[in-house]
Design an enzyme around this catalytic site. Structure first.
Site, PDB file in Angstrom:
ATOM      1  NE  ARG A 102      30.709  40.227  46.780  1.00 50.23           N
ATOM      2  CZ  ARG A 102      31.876  40.084  46.185  1.00 50.23           C
ATOM      3  NH1 ARG A 102      31.974  40.134  44.886  1.00 50.23           N
ATOM      4  NH2 ARG A 102      32.963  39.920  46.906  1.00 50.23           N
ATOM      5  NE  ARG A 143      24.022  48.878  50.284  1.00 47.09           N
ATOM      6  CZ  ARG A 143      24.453  49.930  50.975  1.00 47.09           C
ATOM      7  NH1 ARG A 143      23.617  50.632  51.692  1.00 47.09           N
ATOM      8  NH2 ARG A 143      25.718  50.288  50.935  1.00 47.09           N
ATOM      9  CE1 TYR A 172      38.654  42.634  53.985  1.00 50.57           C
ATOM     10  CE2 TYR A 172      37.912  40.385  54.391  1.00 50.57           C
ATOM     11  CZ  TYR A 172      38.047  41.472  53.544  1.00 50.57           C
ATOM     12  OH  TYR A 172      37.576  41.395  52.255  1.00 50.57           O
ATOM     13  NE  ARG A 189      28.750  47.210  44.720  1.00 49.82           N
ATOM     14  CZ  ARG A 189      30.044  47.548  44.730  1.00 49.82           C
ATOM     15  NH1 ARG A 189      30.400  48.813  44.627  1.00 49.82           N
ATOM     16  NH2 ARG A 189      30.973  46.619  44.813  1.00 49.82           N
TER      17      ARG A 189
END
Length: 365
Positions: A35, A48, A162, A39
């Site tokens: 990652r 984004r 998931y 963010r």
């Protein structure tokens, strides 16, 4: 034979990451972060803003830009293509949405074995996942040979969990119920996923990926016996099939397996056809080296939360980690992804500490 497309890519200037993956000699320990396009970067949040997550994933230009952003700030030794593991269930016909404050959500998860009939068995990866391949090719050009580009996929068990849970879960009890109540249907689903993942990874290499990582993020929810039955055989199958196919084309791409919290299966993972085993922060570096017996390179495993520490402390933690792993056959990383509230400066301090300490250690050998 090298894939014809590859001859058009800019020449690789820094192959430290690839050499470390193969256990070869290096001048410094390579470092990248899971990652690293995330963010925590203000420019990432800006790019984004107001855009749907999966729409971003489907835009090669957007993925390329997000992949390159961290490289403009930090001297990472590798980049990983910006995408998501859940593009595979999408390609198989499932609806997945990214819900603000909740994360990935499947409005219609798999509930019973008969729901497997809803899935597309034969997936045309070039058609369904071509946007990822285009993102990889574009990024290989735009990265200008600075560092290698890693492609990736989720592993079958993690994707299965998931698809049945319908999103994140603490217990994964719905998915685990399948393993105990419907073992045959579970194996059928895991096999379907494996077939798609193999094609998907090969497509990524054909598009320009120079290494591949397989994320078994939910390994820790399984015990050793379930892991050996429902995860490990598929992880091994993926690596073997991808490598066999690449060998036919005269290609050799290092593969990394990251099975989070699967410390109980370190020995097995180190004998699974992957050059590199990724580790989370719950494993002691020295014991990981001993247990894998020099069969593989290791990647990891600083606690991401150590990035909240002052820079001097980060430097000390990195030095200790390097001493535990040693500098050969080692790729520095975090034991999980970067969290959104971390300060970019501290990521910079982590990268700098890895390079600085490892250069000194290698000089002293």
């Amino acid at each position: 034979m090298i894939h014809p497309k590859h001859s058009y890519f800019p020449q690789l200037k820094n192959d430290t990451f690839l050499r470390a993956a193969r256990g070869e000699e290096i001048e410094h320990v390579p470092v990248w972060c899971m990652r690293q396009a995330g963010r925590y970067l203000p420019e990432f949040r800006e790019s984004r803003a107001g855009k749907d997550f999966f729409e971003t994933c489907q835009s090669p230009e957007a993925c390329c830009e997000l992949t390159l952003q961290p490289l403009r700030r930090f001297p990472f030794d590798a980049a990983i293509i910006f995408s998501d593991i859940l593009v595979v269930p999408q390609a198989m016909g499932m609806d997945v949405q990214m819900v603000a404050g909740k994360g990935p959500t499947f409005p219609e998860p798999l509930k019973e074995p008969e729901d497997l009939q809803r899935l597309q068995v034969k997936v045309d990866t070039a058609k369904e996942l071509g946007y990822v391949f285009r993102a990889i090719t574009l990024t290989r050009h735009k990265i200008e040979g600075k560092v290698p580009l890693i492609g990736f996929s989720g592993a079958p068990w993690t994707l299965m969990s998931y698809m049945i849970e319908g999103g994140g879960s603490n217990t994964h009890s719905k998915a685990k119920r399948w393993l105990y109540q419907h073992p045959e249907a579970s194996h059928m689903l895991l096999k379907m996923l494996t077939d798609v993942i193999v094609e998907y990874l090969l497509g990524q290499v054909a598009a320009g990926a120079q290494a591949l990582q397989v994320f078994e993020s939910h390994a820790g929810i399984l015990g050793p016996a379930e892991f050996k039955e429902f995860s490990l055989p598929y992880l091994r199958d993926i690596a073997r099939r991808v490598k066999d196919k690449l060998k036919e084309a005269g290609q050799d791409v290092p593969m990394i397996v990251f099975a989070k919290d699967a410390h109980y299966a370190l020995e097995e993972l180190s004998q699974s056809n992957y050059e590199v085993v990724g580790l989370d922060w719950t494993i002691d570096p020295l014991s990981a080296r001993e247990r894998t017996g020099g069969k593989v390179s290791l990647q990891g495993n600083m606690d991401p939360c150590a990035l909240y520490a002052p820079k001097e402390r980060i430097s000390d933690i990195v030095k200790k980690m390097l001493e535990g792993f040693g500098t050969r056959g080692y790729i520095a990383n975090l034991g999980h992804g970067v969290y959104p509230d971390m300060t970019p400066e501290n990521i910079g301090a982590f990268v700098e500490a890895v390079h600085q300490h490892s250069k000194q250690m290698i000089k002293q050998i």
